[in-house]
Design a protein around this motif. Structure first.
Motif, PDB file in Angstrom:
ATOM      1  N   VAL A 171       3.576   1.087 -12.003  1.00  0.00           N
ATOM      2  CA  VAL A 171       2.730  -0.051 -11.641  1.00  0.00           C
ATOM      3  C   VAL A 171       2.818  -1.134 -12.710  1.00  0.00           C
ATOM      4  N   PHE A 172       2.669  -0.735 -13.971  1.00  0.00           N
ATOM      5  CA  PHE A 172       2.806  -1.685 -15.081  1.00  0.00           C
ATOM      6  C   PHE A 172       3.651  -1.042 -16.172  1.00  0.00           C
ATOM      7  N   PRO A 173       4.644  -1.771 -16.684  1.00  0.00           N
ATOM      8  CA  PRO A 173       4.937  -3.172 -16.373  1.00  0.00           C
ATOM      9  C   PRO A 173       5.975  -3.387 -15.264  1.00  0.00           C
ATOM     10  N   HIS A 174       6.655  -2.315 -14.826  1.00  0.00           N
ATOM     11  CA  HIS A 174       7.845  -2.506 -14.000  1.00  0.00           C
ATOM     12  C   HIS A 174       7.556  -3.257 -12.705  1.00  0.00           C
ATOM     13  N   HIS A 175       6.627  -2.747 -11.909  1.00  0.00           N
ATOM     14  CA  HIS A 175       6.374  -3.398 -10.617  1.00  0.00           C
ATOM     15  C   HIS A 175       5.636  -4.724 -10.788  1.00  0.00           C
ATOM     16  N   GLU A 176       4.795  -4.817 -11.790  1.00  0.00           N
ATOM     17  CA  GLU A 176       4.140  -6.095 -12.071  1.00  0.00           C
ATOM     18  C   GLU A 176       5.183  -7.164 -12.381  1.00  0.00           C
ATOM     19  N   ASN A 177       6.165  -6.803 -13.182  1.00  0.00           N
ATOM     20  CA  ASN A 177       7.218  -7.756 -13.540  1.00  0.00           C
ATOM     21  C   ASN A 177       8.144  -8.062 -12.366  1.00  0.00           C
ATOM     22  N   GLU A 178       8.379  -7.065 -11.514  1.00  0.00           N
ATOM     23  CA  GLU A 178       9.175  -7.322 -10.308  1.00  0.00           C
ATOM     24  C   GLU A 178       8.530  -8.399  -9.445  1.00  0.00           C
ATOM     25  N   ILE A 179       7.224  -8.270  -9.240  1.00  0.00           N
ATOM     26  CA  ILE A 179       6.519  -9.264  -8.422  1.00  0.00           C
ATOM     27  C   ILE A 179       6.657 -10.650  -9.040  1.00  0.00           C
ATOM     28  N   ALA A 180       6.416 -10.728 -10.360  1.00  0.00           N
ATOM     29  CA  ALA A 180       6.434 -12.031 -11.036  1.00  0.00           C
ATOM     30  C   ALA A 180       7.800 -12.704 -10.896  1.00  0.00           C
ATOM     31  N   GLN A 181       8.867 -11.999 -11.232  1.00  0.00           N
ATOM     32  CA  GLN A 181      10.185 -12.640 -11.226  1.00  0.00           C
ATOM     33  C   GLN A 181      10.672 -12.902  -9.799  1.00  0.00           C
ATOM     34  N   SER A 182      10.324 -12.023  -8.859  1.00  0.00           N
ATOM     35  CA  SER A 182      10.789 -12.202  -7.478  1.00  0.00           C
ATOM     36  C   SER A 182      10.089 -13.375  -6.804  1.00  0.00           C
ATOM     37  N   GLU A 183       8.766 -13.415  -6.916  1.00  0.00           N
ATOM     38  CA  GLU A 183       8.022 -14.482  -6.249  1.00  0.00           C
ATOM     39  C   GLU A 183       8.209 -15.819  -6.949  1.00  0.00           C
ATOM     40  N   ALA A 184       8.404 -15.796  -8.267  1.00  0.00           N
ATOM     41  CA  ALA A 184       8.678 -17.043  -8.975  1.00  0.00           C
ATOM     42  C   ALA A 184      10.015 -17.626  -8.538  1.00  0.00           C
ATOM     43  N   ALA A 185      10.971 -16.754  -8.236  1.00  0.00           N
ATOM     44  CA  ALA A 185      12.302 -17.226  -7.826  1.00  0.00           C
ATOM     45  C   ALA A 185      12.311 -17.727  -6.393  1.00  0.00           C
ATOM     46  N   THR A 186      11.622 -17.027  -5.490  1.00  0.00           N
ATOM     47  CA  THR A 186      11.744 -17.340  -4.057  1.00  0.00           C
ATOM     48  C   THR A 186      10.605 -18.205  -3.528  1.00  0.00           C
ATOM     49  N   GLY A 187       9.451 -18.171  -4.202  1.00  0.00           N
ATOM     50  CA  GLY A 187       8.284 -18.868  -3.684  1.00  0.00           C
ATOM     51  C   GLY A 187       7.676 -18.187  -2.472  1.00  0.00           C
ATOM     52  N   ARG A 188       8.063 -16.924  -2.226  1.00  0.00           N
ATOM     53  CA  ARG A 188       7.576 -16.173  -1.069  1.00  0.00           C
ATOM     54  C   ARG A 188       6.936 -14.865  -1.531  1.00  0.00           C
ATOM     55  N   PRO A 189       6.024 -14.302  -0.722  1.00  0.00           N
ATOM     56  CA  PRO A 189       5.510 -12.963  -1.057  1.00  0.00           C
ATOM     57  C   PRO A 189       6.663 -11.971  -1.107  1.00  0.00           C
ATOM     58  N   PHE A 190       6.684 -11.147  -2.130  1.00  0.00           N
ATOM     59  CA  PHE A 190       7.798 -10.220  -2.350  1.00  0.00           C
ATOM     60  C   PHE A 190       7.678  -8.990  -1.447  1.00  0.00           C
ATOM     61  N   VAL A 191       6.538  -8.312  -1.521  1.00  0.00           N
ATOM     62  CA  VAL A 191       6.331  -7.063  -0.791  1.00  0.00           C
ATOM     63  C   VAL A 191       4.937  -7.067  -0.174  1.00  0.00           C
ATOM     64  N   ARG A 192       4.821  -6.541   1.037  1.00  0.00           N
ATOM     65  CA  ARG A 192       3.510  -6.508   1.698  1.00  0.00           C
ATOM     66  C   ARG A 192       2.661  -5.332   1.228  1.00  0.00           C
ATOM     67  N   TYR A 193       3.248  -4.135   1.098  1.00  0.00           N
ATOM     68  CA  TYR A 193       2.488  -2.937   0.727  1.00  0.00           C
ATOM     69  C   TYR A 193       3.151  -2.248  -0.464  1.00  0.00           C
ATOM     70  N   TRP A 194       2.341  -1.922  -1.463  1.00  0.00           N
ATOM     71  CA  TRP A 194       2.807  -1.180  -2.633  1.00  0.00           C
ATOM     72  C   TRP A 194       2.191   0.218  -2.588  1.00  0.00           C
ATOM     73  N   ILE A 195       3.034   1.240  -2.652  1.00  0.00           N
ATOM     74  CA  ILE A 195       2.569   2.635  -2.590  1.00  0.00           C
ATOM     75  C   ILE A 195       3.006   3.361  -3.864  1.00  0.00           C
ATOM     76  N   HIS A 196       2.079   4.094  -4.455  1.00  0.00           N
ATOM     77  CA  HIS A 196       2.379   4.820  -5.692  1.00  0.00           C
ATOM     78  C   HIS A 196       1.843   6.245  -5.622  1.00  0.00           C
ATOM     79  N   ASN A 197       2.673   7.193  -6.030  1.00  0.00           N
ATOM     80  CA  ASN A 197       2.228   8.593  -6.071  1.00  0.00           C
ATOM     81  C   ASN A 197       1.658   8.938  -7.438  1.00  0.00           C
ATOM     82  N   GLY A 198       0.756   9.919  -7.457  1.00  0.00           N
ATOM     83  CA  GLY A 198       0.110  10.340  -8.694  1.00  0.00           C
ATOM     84  C   GLY A 198       1.031  11.157  -9.582  1.00  0.00           C
ATOM     85  N   PHE A 199       0.582  11.354 -10.825  1.00  0.00           N
ATOM     86  CA  PHE A 199       1.360  12.095 -11.811  1.00  0.00           C
ATOM     87  C   PHE A 199       1.378  13.593 -11.491  1.00  0.00           C
ATOM     88  N   VAL A 200       2.384  14.263 -12.022  1.00  0.00           N
ATOM     89  CA  VAL A 200       2.370  15.723 -12.109  1.00  0.00           C
ATOM     90  C   VAL A 200       1.999  16.063 -13.544  1.00  0.00           C
TER      91      VAL A 200
END
Length: 475
Positions: free
Chosen positions: A230-259
């Motif tokens: 979730v942080f920082p990888h996906h947070e940074n993906e959203i920032a760089q993707s949406e900054a480049a395209t001006g469009r929403p990057f992903v509609r739904y983000w799903i994350h599984n819990g730790f083992v």
């Protein structure tokens, strides 16, 4: 109606695809510098089941899972082993695929590798520089976080808190401690690719943005991965993707819990990992899959080997039902007869299965539905044996159990012991079982015991009950 928990909004939302009837889904894969552990297995399994269920519900799913095959850890391990980084990465890509196959995880539609998409990454970095949200310095290129006001929305972190933590390791070349690398200048002995800023390699975050957009477009439905991303990888993906395209990057983000292992998260850095290869050597892979599905994907899982053993002990109750159905089917088409209301119970099980899976893919409750249905079928089997109920209804019920289980990746062909034998062997076993039953009726106990031993040598267990003798393969 499927509802799923969206990390971005922190609530369950109805799944509404961007293109009707189609789901485009990207899952962050592994960094290939070592063998996969049970944490990787859980993540891969979770999203494999979600993909399967979406397909079961009638969606056309395009499923992408990447490999990060250039990275500091890969370079370090390759130097320690004295092999080229590419050779090391390819070795562990193949090991990962073997591990996933053992667990019954389907291959993705496309499995892109970072090193095969360097041109796309460079192009994306150039777009960010042109937009004024990234800047080069000394052969590196950084994303300027302050230029993206929505930064922190996915993780729930605010810039002030992040800046306080980031100042621990300050790089004076950066405009702000939070700025992250899009491109890294090459160092001696490291793999490098030519770029407008000199030889270098991509930063970790830019990889997934470039590969996902290449495979699925600039906006798509689901992006998934472990909670640690979730942080920082996906947070940074959203920032760089949406900054480049001006469009929403992903509609739904799903994350599984730790083992977790004891009180700690399981991770290679902590040295407390259980590799998937070790687990598969020690346990039935299907039992491991059943165990992992027994906890909701968003909850942490405290790994316990004895729980996998318990799952292994539970599997024969399913396998025996499938074997009994095979035997009944081999005798010819059964008459419809009375079904004792079984088919209504089977239909109810399917409705319940879909209800819990529609509610954020609750595999724990879905597995409970399978066990309940198996229990009903076992009770009904006795009535079939005694001639009190229809074999046809039993076969339909077992077929439904098998169908629902396979939505979860259970009971697949080849995932259980080789219990589908050739015709000659089946006839031999049936003849021995009949001979033993005859011996018991004659009270020839010694003969019956001898026949039991002969059956045991063939891998067969016989059970004597009020309804007669039932045979099955040893679990």
């Amino acid at each position: 109606m499927i509802k799923l928990y969206n990390t971005l909004t922190r609530k369950k939302e109805e799944l509404v695809p961007l293109r009707p009837g189609e789901i485009r889904m990207y899952v962050c894969g592994v960094t290939v510098y070592d063998l996969s552990h049970v944490g990787h297995a859980r993540s891969a399994l979770v999203f494999d089941v979600i993909r399967r269920y979406l397909q079961y519900r009638g969606y056309e799913v395009r499923f992408i899972r990447n490999f990060t095959d250039v990275d500091d850890k890969i370079i370090k391990r390759a130097q320690e082993e004295g092999v080229p980084p590419r050779e090391l990465a390819e070795r562990y890509v193949e090991e990962y695929r073997k591990d996933m196959a053992a667990l019954g995880v389907l291959q993705a539609d496309v499995e892109p590798k970072a090193t095969e998409h360097i041109p796309q990454m460079i192009k994306l970095v150039l777009r960010l520089i042109e937009k004024g949200v990234a800047y080069p310095v000394d052969g590196d290129v950084y994303f300027e976080v302050k230029r993206f006001p929505r930064y922190g929305r996915l993780s729930g972190k605010n810039l002030e808190e992040l800046q306080a933590g980031a100042r621990v390791e300050v790089d004076e070349r950066k405009r702000d401690p939070l700025d992250f690398a899009l491109w890294k200048a090459s160092k001696e002995g490291e793999p490098a690719w030519p770029s407008p800023w000199g030889p270098g390699r991509p930063g970790w975050h830019i990889e997934c943005s470039a590969m996902s957009m290449q495979c699925l477009g600039e906006s798509f439905d689901i992006h998934a991965g472990g909670e640690d991303l979730v942080f920082p990888h996906h947070e940074n993906e959203i920032a760089q993707s949406e900054a480049a395209t001006g469009r929403p990057f992903v509609r739904y983000w799903i994350h599984n819990g730790f083992v977790n292992w004891g009180a700690e998260k399981m991770s290679k850095s902590l040295g407390n990992v259980l590799t998937l290869k070790e687990l598969v050597r020690q346990h039935d892979p299907e039992a491991l899959r059943l165990y992992l599905l027994g906890t909701h994907y968003r909850n942490p899982l405290d790994f316990a080997a004895e729980r996998v053993t318990e799952a292994a002990r539970a599997l024969p109750r399913f396998r025996n039902l499938f074997e009994e159905a095979d035997r009944l089917a081999a005798k010819g088409t059964p008459a419809p007869g009375r079904d004792q209301g079984l088919l209504e119970k089977v239909a109810e099980a399917r409705r319940r299965f879909e209800e819990v899976m529609d509610d954020d893919f609750n595999t724990a409750q879905a597995v409970a539905v399978l066990f309940d249905l198996a229990h009903r079928l076992q009770a009904f089997r006795s009535k079939v044996t005694q001639g009190e109920a229809a074999a046809g209804a039993f076969l339909l019920g077992v077929g439904e159990l098998l169908s629902l289980g396979r939505v979860l990746g259970l009971f697949e062909e080849g995932s259980r012991p080789p219990q589908s034998m050739d015709h000659a062997l089946r006839e031999k076993v049936e003849a021995l079982v009949k001979a033993r039953s005859d011996a018991r009726r004659r009270r020839d106990w010694a003969g019956a015991d001898r026949l039991r031993d002969e059956l045991a040598q063939l891998g067969v267990v016989v059970e004597d009950g009020p309804e007669g003798t039932i045979w099955k393969w040893k679990p």
